[in-house]
Design a protein around this motif. Structure first.
Motif, PDB file in Angstrom:
ATOM      1  N   VAL A  60     -17.495 -19.446  20.341  1.00 46.07           N
ATOM      2  CA  VAL A  60     -17.153 -20.782  20.829  1.00 46.07           C
ATOM      3  C   VAL A  60     -15.842 -20.691  21.596  1.00 46.07           C
ATOM      4  CG1 VAL A  60     -16.741 -23.171  20.199  1.00 46.07           C
ATOM      5  CG2 VAL A  60     -18.333 -21.776  18.855  1.00 46.07           C
ATOM      6  N   LEU A  61     -15.926 -20.279  22.879  1.00 45.98           N
ATOM      7  CA  LEU A  61     -14.718 -20.180  23.690  1.00 45.98           C
ATOM      8  C   LEU A  61     -14.387 -21.549  24.267  1.00 45.98           C
ATOM      9  CD1 LEU A  61     -15.273 -16.851  25.648  1.00 45.98           C
ATOM     10  CD2 LEU A  61     -13.509 -17.325  23.941  1.00 45.98           C
ATOM     11  N   PRO A  62     -13.211 -22.030  24.028  1.00 45.29           N
ATOM     12  CA  PRO A  62     -12.837 -23.325  24.610  1.00 45.29           C
ATOM     13  C   PRO A  62     -12.671 -23.198  26.112  1.00 45.29           C
ATOM     14  CG  PRO A  62     -10.942 -22.326  23.520  1.00 45.29           C
ATOM     15  CD  PRO A  62     -12.129 -21.445  23.228  1.00 45.29           C
ATOM     16  N   GLN A  63     -13.383 -24.027  26.857  1.00 44.64           N
ATOM     17  CA  GLN A  63     -13.294 -23.946  28.316  1.00 44.64           C
ATOM     18  C   GLN A  63     -12.048 -24.678  28.790  1.00 44.64           C
ATOM     19  OE1 GLN A  63     -16.932 -24.734  30.395  1.00 44.64           O
ATOM     20  NE2 GLN A  63     -15.858 -25.654  32.124  1.00 44.64           N
ATOM     21  N   GLN A  64     -11.249 -23.967  29.574  1.00 43.45           N
ATOM     22  CA  GLN A  64      -9.994 -24.549  30.046  1.00 43.45           C
ATOM     23  C   GLN A  64     -10.266 -25.510  31.203  1.00 43.45           C
ATOM     24  OE1 GLN A  64      -7.252 -23.947  28.318  1.00 43.45           O
ATOM     25  NE2 GLN A  64      -8.458 -22.604  27.011  1.00 43.45           N
ATOM     26  N   ASP A  65      -9.260 -26.328  31.514  1.00 45.85           N
ATOM     27  CA  ASP A  65      -9.426 -27.302  32.592  1.00 45.85           C
ATOM     28  C   ASP A  65      -9.618 -26.615  33.932  1.00 45.85           C
ATOM     29  OD1 ASP A  65      -9.153 -29.265  30.770  1.00 45.85           O
ATOM     30  OD2 ASP A  65      -7.006 -29.567  31.095  1.00 45.85           O
ATOM     31  N   ASP A  66      -9.029 -25.400  34.095  1.00 48.38           N
ATOM     32  CA  ASP A  66      -9.151 -24.695  35.377  1.00 48.38           C
ATOM     33  C   ASP A  66     -10.307 -23.712  35.351  1.00 48.38           C
ATOM     34  OD1 ASP A  66      -8.085 -22.989  33.587  1.00 48.38           O
ATOM     35  OD2 ASP A  66      -6.560 -22.148  34.919  1.00 48.38           O
ATOM     36  N   GLU A  67     -11.237 -23.875  34.403  1.00 44.20           N
ATOM     37  CA  GLU A  67     -12.388 -22.980  34.314  1.00 44.20           C
ATOM     38  C   GLU A  67     -13.672 -23.801  34.402  1.00 44.20           C
ATOM     39  OE1 GLU A  67     -10.631 -19.333  31.568  1.00 44.20           O
ATOM     40  OE2 GLU A  67     -11.812 -20.932  30.663  1.00 44.20           O
ATOM     41  N   PHE A  68     -14.764 -23.142  34.740  1.00 43.61           N
ATOM     42  CA  PHE A  68     -16.060 -23.802  34.790  1.00 43.61           C
ATOM     43  C   PHE A  68     -17.127 -22.833  34.338  1.00 43.61           C
ATOM     44  CE2 PHE A  68     -18.253 -21.741  38.291  1.00 43.61           C
ATOM     45  CZ  PHE A  68     -17.211 -21.059  38.886  1.00 43.61           C
ATOM     46  N   VAL A  76     -18.239 -18.224  31.956  1.00 42.18           N
ATOM     47  CA  VAL A  76     -17.069 -19.070  32.195  1.00 42.18           C
ATOM     48  C   VAL A  76     -16.166 -18.370  33.204  1.00 42.18           C
ATOM     49  CG1 VAL A  76     -15.057 -20.154  31.155  1.00 42.18           C
ATOM     50  CG2 VAL A  76     -17.221 -20.034  29.884  1.00 42.18           C
ATOM     51  N   ARG A  77     -15.961 -18.996  34.359  1.00 40.24           N
ATOM     52  CA  ARG A  77     -15.162 -18.377  35.422  1.00 40.24           C
ATOM     53  C   ARG A  77     -14.028 -19.301  35.813  1.00 40.24           C
ATOM     54  NH1 ARG A  77     -17.756 -14.102  37.662  1.00 40.24           N
ATOM     55  NH2 ARG A  77     -19.939 -13.827  37.148  1.00 40.24           N
ATOM     56  N   HIS A  78     -13.049 -18.716  36.473  1.00 35.76           N
ATOM     57  CA  HIS A  78     -11.919 -19.515  36.949  1.00 35.76           C
ATOM     58  C   HIS A  78     -12.355 -20.402  38.113  1.00 35.76           C
ATOM     59  CE1 HIS A  78      -7.898 -20.325  38.741  1.00 35.76           C
ATOM     60  NE2 HIS A  78      -7.570 -20.370  37.462  1.00 35.76           N
ATOM     61  N   ARG A  79     -11.686 -21.537  38.229  1.00 37.40           N
ATOM     62  CA  ARG A  79     -12.080 -22.501  39.251  1.00 37.40           C
ATOM     63  C   ARG A  79     -12.049 -21.880  40.652  1.00 37.40           C
ATOM     64  NH1 ARG A  79     -12.656 -27.856  39.235  1.00 37.40           N
ATOM     65  NH2 ARG A  79     -11.973 -27.965  37.077  1.00 37.40           N
ATOM     66  N   ILE A  91     -21.719 -23.446  40.677  1.00 38.45           N
ATOM     67  CA  ILE A  91     -22.263 -22.100  40.890  1.00 38.45           C
ATOM     68  C   ILE A  91     -21.117 -21.209  41.358  1.00 38.45           C
ATOM     69  CG2 ILE A  91     -23.907 -20.686  42.182  1.00 38.45           C
ATOM     70  CD1 ILE A  91     -25.204 -22.592  40.226  1.00 38.45           C
ATOM     71  N   CYS A  92     -21.011 -20.021  40.722  1.00 38.48           N
ATOM     72  CA  CYS A  92     -19.912 -19.131  41.068  1.00 38.48           C
ATOM     73  C   CYS A  92     -20.213 -18.398  42.385  1.00 38.48           C
ATOM     74  CB  CYS A  92     -19.661 -18.124  39.942  1.00 38.48           C
ATOM     75  SG  CYS A  92     -20.969 -16.890  39.738  1.00 38.48           S
ATOM     76  N   ARG A  93     -19.197 -17.736  42.926  1.00 38.22           N
ATOM     77  CA  ARG A  93     -19.346 -17.057  44.212  1.00 38.22           C
ATOM     78  C   ARG A  93     -20.345 -15.910  44.099  1.00 38.22           C
ATOM     79  NH1 ARG A  93     -13.088 -16.626  46.546  1.00 38.22           N
ATOM     80  NH2 ARG A  93     -12.777 -18.867  46.793  1.00 38.22           N
TER      81      ARG A  93
END
Ligand SMILES: [Zn+2]
Length: 97
Positions: A60-68, A76-79, A91-93
């Motif tokens: 259960v990784l908490p998703q940060q505000d700058d992550e999606f 889970v990747r950085h914005r 959708i990621c790059r």
């Protein structure tokens, strides 16, 4: 007469109890050793339970505000790695290439 009769009975009882203790002492020692071994096993089980809790925290990784979470690879990747928002979600790059 009652006191004279009781005195030897007490001594006999003491002798019997001492003999009984001598016979029971080895059993008590062995029993205590077995109890100690049994007490160690639950300790290992508790350690395993703690490890399972750690695994749950990792899952259960908490998703940060700058992550999606990419809706294609579900990582889970950085914005900054977001390519575009699809109907299902971001959708990621790597997935959009
Ligand atoms: Zn992706």
């Amino acid at each position: 007469m009652a006191t004279d009769y009781d005195a030897p009975r007490k001594s006999e009882d003491d002798n019997e109890s001492i003999e009984a203790l001598k016979e029971r002492v080895p059993d008590k020692l062995s029993g205590s050793i077995i109890d100690a071994e049994d007490a160690d096993n639950p300790g290992f089980e508790l350690a395993g339970a703690d490890l399972s809790d750690v695994e749950l925290d990792v899952v259960v990784l908490p998703q940060q505000d700058d992550e999606f979470t990419c809706m294609n690879c579900f990582l889970v990747r950085h914005r900054s790695q977001m390519d575009h928002e699809s109907d299902l979600g971001p959708i990621c790059r790597e997935c959009s290439v």
